[in-house]
Design a protein around this motif. Structure first.
Motif, short mmCIF file in Angstrom:
data_model
loop_
_atom_site.label_atom_id
_atom_site.label_comp_id
_atom_site.label_asym_id
_atom_site.label_seq_id
_atom_site.Cartn_x
_atom_site.Cartn_y
_atom_site.Cartn_z
N UNK A 132 -21.64 18.05 36.25
CA UNK A 132 -20.61 18.87 36.87
C UNK A 132 -20.82 20.36 36.64
N UNK A 133 -20.37 21.15 37.60
CA UNK A 133 -20.40 22.60 37.44
C UNK A 133 -19.30 23.08 36.50
N UNK A 134 -18.30 22.23 36.26
CA UNK A 134 -17.21 22.53 35.32
C UNK A 134 -16.91 21.25 34.54
N UNK A 135 -17.69 21.06 33.48
CA UNK A 135 -17.66 19.78 32.75
C UNK A 135 -16.26 19.42 32.24
N UNK A 136 -15.52 20.41 31.74
CA UNK A 136 -14.19 20.13 31.20
C UNK A 136 -13.25 19.56 32.24
N UNK A 137 -13.25 20.14 33.43
CA UNK A 137 -12.40 19.63 34.51
C UNK A 137 -12.81 18.21 34.90
N UNK A 138 -14.10 17.98 34.97
CA UNK A 138 -14.59 16.65 35.36
C UNK A 138 -14.29 15.61 34.29
N UNK A 139 -14.42 16.01 33.03
CA UNK A 139 -14.10 15.09 31.94
C UNK A 139 -12.63 14.67 32.01
N UNK A 140 -11.77 15.65 32.26
CA UNK A 140 -10.34 15.37 32.39
C UNK A 140 -10.06 14.48 33.60
N UNK A 141 -10.76 14.76 34.70
CA UNK A 141 -10.55 13.96 35.90
C UNK A 141 -11.05 12.53 35.74
N UNK A 142 -12.15 12.37 35.01
CA UNK A 142 -12.74 11.04 34.84
C UNK A 142 -11.83 10.14 34.00
N UNK A 143 -11.39 10.67 32.85
CA UNK A 143 -10.58 9.84 31.96
C UNK A 143 -9.09 9.87 32.31
N UNK A 144 -8.62 11.00 32.85
CA UNK A 144 -7.20 11.12 33.14
C UNK A 144 -6.80 10.65 34.51
N UNK A 202 -24.87 14.31 43.59
CA UNK A 202 -23.75 13.96 42.72
C UNK A 202 -22.62 14.97 42.81
N UNK A 203 -22.69 15.91 43.76
CA UNK A 203 -21.59 16.81 44.01
C UNK A 203 -21.45 17.94 43.00
N UNK A 204 -20.43 18.74 43.24
CA UNK A 204 -20.19 19.88 42.34
C UNK A 204 -19.45 19.46 41.09
N UNK A 205 -18.97 18.22 41.06
CA UNK A 205 -18.29 17.72 39.87
C UNK A 205 -16.93 17.13 40.19
N UNK A 206 -16.68 15.98 39.63
CA UNK A 206 -15.39 15.32 39.79
C UNK A 206 -14.26 16.26 39.39
N UNK A 207 -13.23 16.35 40.25
CA UNK A 207 -12.01 17.11 39.92
C UNK A 207 -12.23 18.62 39.91
N UNK A 208 -13.25 19.11 40.63
CA UNK A 208 -13.56 20.55 40.59
C UNK A 208 -13.37 21.27 41.92
N UNK A 209 -12.94 20.59 42.95
CA UNK A 209 -12.89 21.22 44.28
C UNK A 209 -11.98 22.44 44.30
N UNK A 210 -10.87 22.37 43.58
CA UNK A 210 -9.91 23.49 43.60
C UNK A 210 -10.54 24.77 43.06
#
Length: 425
Positions: free
Chosen positions: A84-96, A313-321
């Protein structure tokens, strides 16, 4: 001495009750959805801590025909998180988010394991439907719904949902489900079925009043498919009878006195506060040079640019905003693309989109195979509502809205639970 079996039974009951509360409060209380979902997950984990074992993945997950497809989907989402381009956001999106939604699916499959539990879950849904129908009626005639205090204007009618499109997405799943309940004997009460028939008519009018063209398209296409699969094995005589009735209804409408037609139209328009004609709204569907369709195309182009830059694999899960702002190309751009599949491809890449589409293919394959074997109209109603929802998602971000994505995974889990339940009997 701790009786682990009783504790596991207690945990199982709490999970089931929480899931009932999730679907009951889903249309009007996001906080309730979050609280009861996480409570169910906590007890689901506790159940395993005390020794519950069943299914696969070290006997911690229920065995379903969709597990492999879900495994691929989770693996691809995990890759999107890692790169992900923003690992923290993706980590939160994956588990949360992602794992939470899958937990809803597996918890339903695991706990809805008897006809009695299925019956009470459906009664809970009906109770929620009655409440929202009353709420929508109140908003329609008074201008404000009593659950959330949302005001209705000329073009916004969403009952307890913040947006009309969200209400429309809920309706196109619920209406076919109610038709399925009426057509089966899980809930045998004739009075309740008559009430549901009245509610279906009201909800059809509510759906029109939302002015959600994407929902209309999804509902019409899925209804045609539902009718096709329902009548596929009928004899030619019965099919001819249905066709004759349809022709008679159309002919009757065409030959009714114009004064009577206008009188009925005016009555419906006044009572349901239609601020514009349905035909006028339909005519705007193919218009792409102006209006909201023009805006959508510009948002879609922005998302395609993201997909071009992050294809696999995209810019990262939960990072579009966050990432979307960097691709803003006009005033009002840089926001969600109002297309769930383009957003999915942008965030998780083409691999993520293909994994999700493969999961959908397997789900409908299993559901339609079951229907063809058992002629279960309730399952057909669920499949119809989910397909309408997915078509509507082409024009909106329903798979990224808390209430609606939970509704999607809930209905998928309920469908699979019903199929497994019938196979056990």
């Amino acid at each position: 001495m701790i009786d682990k079996n009783k504790i596991m039974e207690y945990c199982d009951l709490v999970i089931y009750i929480c899931l009932c509360l999730v679907i009951f409060c889903l249309p009007f209380a996001k906080a309730g959805v979050e609280v009861f979902t996480w409570m169910a997950i906590i007890f689901w984990i506790a159940k395993r801590v005390f020794g519950y074992r069943s299914g696969c993945l070290w006997k911690t997950l229920p065995e379903t025909e969709l597990n492999k497809a879900l495994g691929i989907l989770i693996a691809v989402n995990a890759l999107s998180m890692i790169f992900s381009s923003h690992f923290g956001l993706s980590l939160r999106g994956f588990f949360g988010k992602e794992l939470k939604f899958l937990a809803i699916y597996f918890m339903l499959v695991e706990t809805v394991r008897s006809k009695e539990r299925l019956k009470y879950l459906l009664i809970t849904i009906i109770a929620s439907v009655i409440l929202i129908t009353l709420d929508a009626s109140t908003q329609l005639f008074s201008g404000v719904d009593f659950l959330r205090g949302y005001k209705m204007d000329q073009v916004t009618f969403g009952a307890s949902f913040a947006a009309a499109s969200g209400f429309a997405a809920w309706l196109i799943i619920i209406i076919p489900l109610l038709i399925g309940i009426i057509a089966t004997n899980i809930i045998p009460s004739v009075k309740l079925k008559n009430l549901l028939a009245v509610i279906i008519v009201a909800q059809a009018l509510f759906l029109l009043r939302t002015y959600s063209r994407g929902a209309w398209i999804g509902f019409v296409i899925s209804s045609i498919l539902m009718f096709y699969y329902f009548t596929k094995n009928f004899s030619s005589k019965i099919k001819l009878l249905y066709l004759s009735v349809a022709i008679c209804l159309v002919a009757g409408y065409l030959f009714l006195p114009r004064s009577l037609i206008f009188s009925v139209k005016d009555s419906i328009r006044v009572k349901f506060k239609f601020s514009q004609t349905i035909s006028g709204r339909i005519k705007t569907i193919p218009q792409i040079a102006t209006g909201s369709n023009f805006e959508r195309i510009r948002w879609w182009k922005e998302s395609l640019r993201i997909i071009k830059d992050y294809p696999l694999v995209g810019c990262g899960l939960n990072t579009y905003s966050v990432v979307g702002r960097l691709y803003k190309s006009f005033d009002g751009g840089g926001i969600y693309p109002h297309n769930s599949y383009l957003q999915m491809a942008a965030e998780t890449g083409l691999l993520g989109l293909f994994a999700f589409l493969w999961f959908l293919f397997m789900f409908f394959r299993i559901g339609l195979r079951y229907f063809n074997q058992n002629r279960d109209v309730l399952v057909l109603g669920l499949l119809t509502g989910i397909s309408a929802f997915l078509i509507h998602a082409i024009f909106d971000t329903h798979l990224y809205s808390l209430q609606l994505v939970v509704l999607f995974w809930y209905m998928v889990g309920l469908t699979v639970a019903m199929i497994k339940l019938d196979q056990k009997i």
